[in-house]
Design a protein around this motif. Structure first.
Motif, PDB file in Angstrom:
ATOM      1  N   ASN A   7       0.821  -1.226   0.000  1.00  0.00           N
ATOM      2  CA  ASN A   7       0.000   0.000   0.000  1.00  0.00           C
ATOM      3  C   ASN A   7       0.846   1.263   0.000  1.00  0.00           C
ATOM      4  O   ASN A   7       0.521   2.246   0.679  1.00  0.00           O
ATOM      5  CB  ASN A   7      -0.970   0.018   1.191  1.00  0.00           C
ATOM      6  N   ALA A  22       4.209  -2.131  -3.831  1.00  0.00           N
ATOM      7  CA  ALA A  22       4.735  -2.948  -2.743  1.00  0.00           C
ATOM      8  C   ALA A  22       6.133  -3.482  -3.065  1.00  0.00           C
ATOM      9  O   ALA A  22       6.538  -3.573  -4.234  1.00  0.00           O
ATOM     10  CB  ALA A  22       3.780  -4.109  -2.477  1.00  0.00           C
ATOM     11  N   ASN A  36       0.281  -5.052  -4.640  1.00  0.00           N
ATOM     12  CA  ASN A  36       0.033  -5.669  -3.336  1.00  0.00           C
ATOM     13  C   ASN A  36      -0.187  -7.173  -3.456  1.00  0.00           C
ATOM     14  O   ASN A  36       0.349  -7.969  -2.664  1.00  0.00           O
ATOM     15  CB  ASN A  36      -1.187  -5.019  -2.667  1.00  0.00           C
ATOM     16  N   ASP A  51       2.158  -1.932   6.417  1.00  0.00           N
ATOM     17  CA  ASP A  51       1.256  -1.131   5.589  1.00  0.00           C
ATOM     18  C   ASP A  51       1.812   0.288   5.507  1.00  0.00           C
ATOM     19  O   ASP A  51       1.909   0.997   6.517  1.00  0.00           O
ATOM     20  CB  ASP A  51      -0.145  -1.119   6.211  1.00  0.00           C
ATOM     21  N   GLY A  53       0.518   2.831   3.972  1.00  0.00           N
ATOM     22  CA  GLY A  53      -0.530   3.845   4.036  1.00  0.00           C
ATOM     23  C   GLY A  53      -0.448   4.920   2.974  1.00  0.00           C
ATOM     24  O   GLY A  53      -0.780   6.085   3.238  1.00  0.00           O
TER      25      GLY A  53
END
Length: 534
Positions: A7, A22, A36, A51, A53
């Motif tokens: 992410n 990713a 991802n 993560d 974000g």
């Protein structure tokens, strides 16, 4: 442990400038890059999922011209860039406080002085430094590290008087009657700076401080531009091996004082550029050909706009540079020199061309440190000889207003990044810290805007895109040290030297870029700095 980072806004800096979601890291290497779903397929009991974000994950910054020792030792001295110091009176007070904590006879040092930023618009006098102390030697170094002022004790201990001639490549400041006023310019400063040396324990503390600060800004590799000579180079290797310096080091062999002697000794040695490993590697041999862009003391082909009789400081004649550097090239060294003015760049290119013609070497990748006034004819010659310049875009922000006064229209040819792009010359960014800030975000902002502190824009057509600026601060730096196959981009098999920013860099407003922070910095698969626990 294998880390799966998902992410994110993963700026890969690969050949296509792809932005992925990713990355997977195993031990100290990047093992997968993609979306991802692809990365999560690698999940097992030995993986940790992070993560991101939506924040930016990118290669760690490679600062291709920086002085870790100079910056670290400056942190042990009085800083003239302290926002509380705005006048000579403020400075004298801070130096008196430093003197009160310093053993009699030991050096009092201050750094980062810029007379244009101080209330009085001048250097302190020798007598003003004497008011701090005559029991301590005192040296105040200008921000460019090419000029200093010392007190009477320093002049006396060095045996410098009004009848002392100016050294080659330098000047001793004098009053109208010929008496020395304490100002030391170029080689006169370099010689004194070497005398004001630091102890081994101070060096260890300095490197600890500087490495931590660089990691906080996302710097994972540095091209150390040398300062204190061969003993310092040994200390750098020791402190790298001991883990005191976390960044990967590519070390230029030279010094602020007596660099020609060091290069000549290297010509007689059995080593050459590339010796070492991925943590500590021997880089190019280096000379100083001219002075400081902000001094101003750079060596120019035409007189300064601010002074029709001034062409700057020239350190060597062409024959001397040839005699020092051509054997180095023949012996396998990458060669480089501090060359800010167009006359100095021209001289270095003359030597490189002769060396390449006399002793052809595939992929020598010789460099020019700074390459300040890089006019189109000089850039064309860089391209022909596969020369790598290391421009300092952050200089335009801190010193650009002075450049406009001293160099006039030539300012648009200073650090002309877009010209390098158009000619396919692989420029690699350096901060030259402590001359200016080591923050890569400040350098990137300057590359995108070419804006000075007063708001002037110096050659808008020479700006570059964000992606281009990122490449110049990452993969091009790896190329400049012959390491583009192992670092500088997020690609499978490369070293896990990564940084996570606190937001999206690609969607940031340009003027907000200097304030973007690094969340964590990873070198060799190990987090060496983090704002919080992940």
């Amino acid at each position: 442990m294998t880390y799966l980072m998902i992410n994110g806004e993963v700026i890969t800096v690969n050949a296509s400038n792809e932005v992925a979601q990713a990355v997977a890291i195993s031990k100290n290497k990047i093992v997968a890059v993609g979306d991802n779903e692809k990365i999560l397929e690698l999940k097992d009991r030995n993986t940790k999922v992070i993560d991101l974000g939506g924040r930016t994950l990118m290669p760690g910054f490679i600062d291709s011209h920086i002085h870790i020792t100079l910056h670290g030792t400056n942190e042990l001295s009085v800083s003239c860039k302290d926002e509380r110091i705005n006048s000579i009176k403020d400075l004298i007070g801070a130096m008196k406080e430093q003197a009160s904590k310093t053993q009699t006879g030991k050096w009092i040092r201050a750094w980062g002085y810029n007379e244009s930023k101080f209330k009085e618009k001048r250097f302190p006098t020798k007598e003003e430094l004497d008011s701090v102390s005559t029991e301590h030697p005192i040296i105040l170094t200008r921000t460019c590290n090419h000029i200093s002022v010392v007190n009477s004790r320093v002049l006396e201990e060095a045996g410098l008087t009004g009848i002392t001639p100016d050294p080659a490549g330098g000047r001793l400041g004098r009053e109208e009657n010929g008496k020395l006023n304490g100002l030391l310019i170029e080689s006169a400063h370099m010689d004194m700076f070497a005398k004001a040396s630091f102890s081994n324990e101070e060096m260890k503390e300095a490197h600890t401080i500087a490495s931590k600060q660089f990691a906080e800004k996302g710097i994972t590799s540095i091209h150390e531009a040398s300062g204190f000579g061969l003993q310092n180079i040994r200390q750098l290797q020791t402190h790298s091996k001991e883990g005191i310096i976390k960044q990967r080091l590519y070390v230029m062999i030279g010094a602020l004082n007596g660099a020609d002697k060091i290069v000549r000794s290297m010509n007689k040695s059995a080593i050459f550029t590339g010796l070492g490993d991925d943590k500590y590697r021997i880089g190019p041999v280096k000379l100083f050909l001219d002075g400081s862009s902000s001094g101003p003391t750079i060596w120019t082909r035409d007189p300064y706009t601010s002074d029709a009789d001034e062409y700057g400081v020239q350190y060597y004649e062409q024959e001397e540079v040839d005699e020092i550097f051509i054997p180095a090239h023949k012996n396998g060294w990458q060669i480089t020199a501090h060359a800010q003015g167009d006359a100095a760049i021209d001289m270095l290119l003359n030597t490189i061309e002769k060396a390449n013609n006399l002793h052809p070497r595939p992929d020598a990748r010789h460099r020019i440190e700074h390459a300040g006034i890089a006019s189109p004819d000089l850039i064309q010659r860089m391209k022909e000889q596969n020369v790598i310049p290391t421009p300092n875009p952050a200089f335009l922000y801190e010193f650009g207003d002075g450049y406009a006064i001293n160099y006039g229209e030539r300012t648009s040819n200073m650090y002309p990044l877009n010209d390098y792009l158009e000619e396919d010359v692989p420029a690699a960014f350096g901060s030259d810290c402590p001359v200016t800030t080591y923050s890569p975000m400040r350098g990137i902002h300057a590359a995108l805007t070419r804006m000075t502190q007063s708001g002037q824009v110096l050659g808008k057509e020479k700006t570059v895109s964000l992606m281009d600026a990122i490449r110049m601060y990452t993969l091009n730096g790896a190329y400049a040290s012959f390491e583009e196959d192992i670092k500088g981009s997020i690609e499978i098999g490369k070293l896990a030297d990564l940084i996570l920013l606190d937001s999206s860099l690609l969607s940031a407003d340009v003027d907000d870029i200097p304030e973007i922070k690094v969340e964590w910095t990873m070198i060799d698969g190990e987090v060496v700095y983090s704002r919080k626990v992940y």
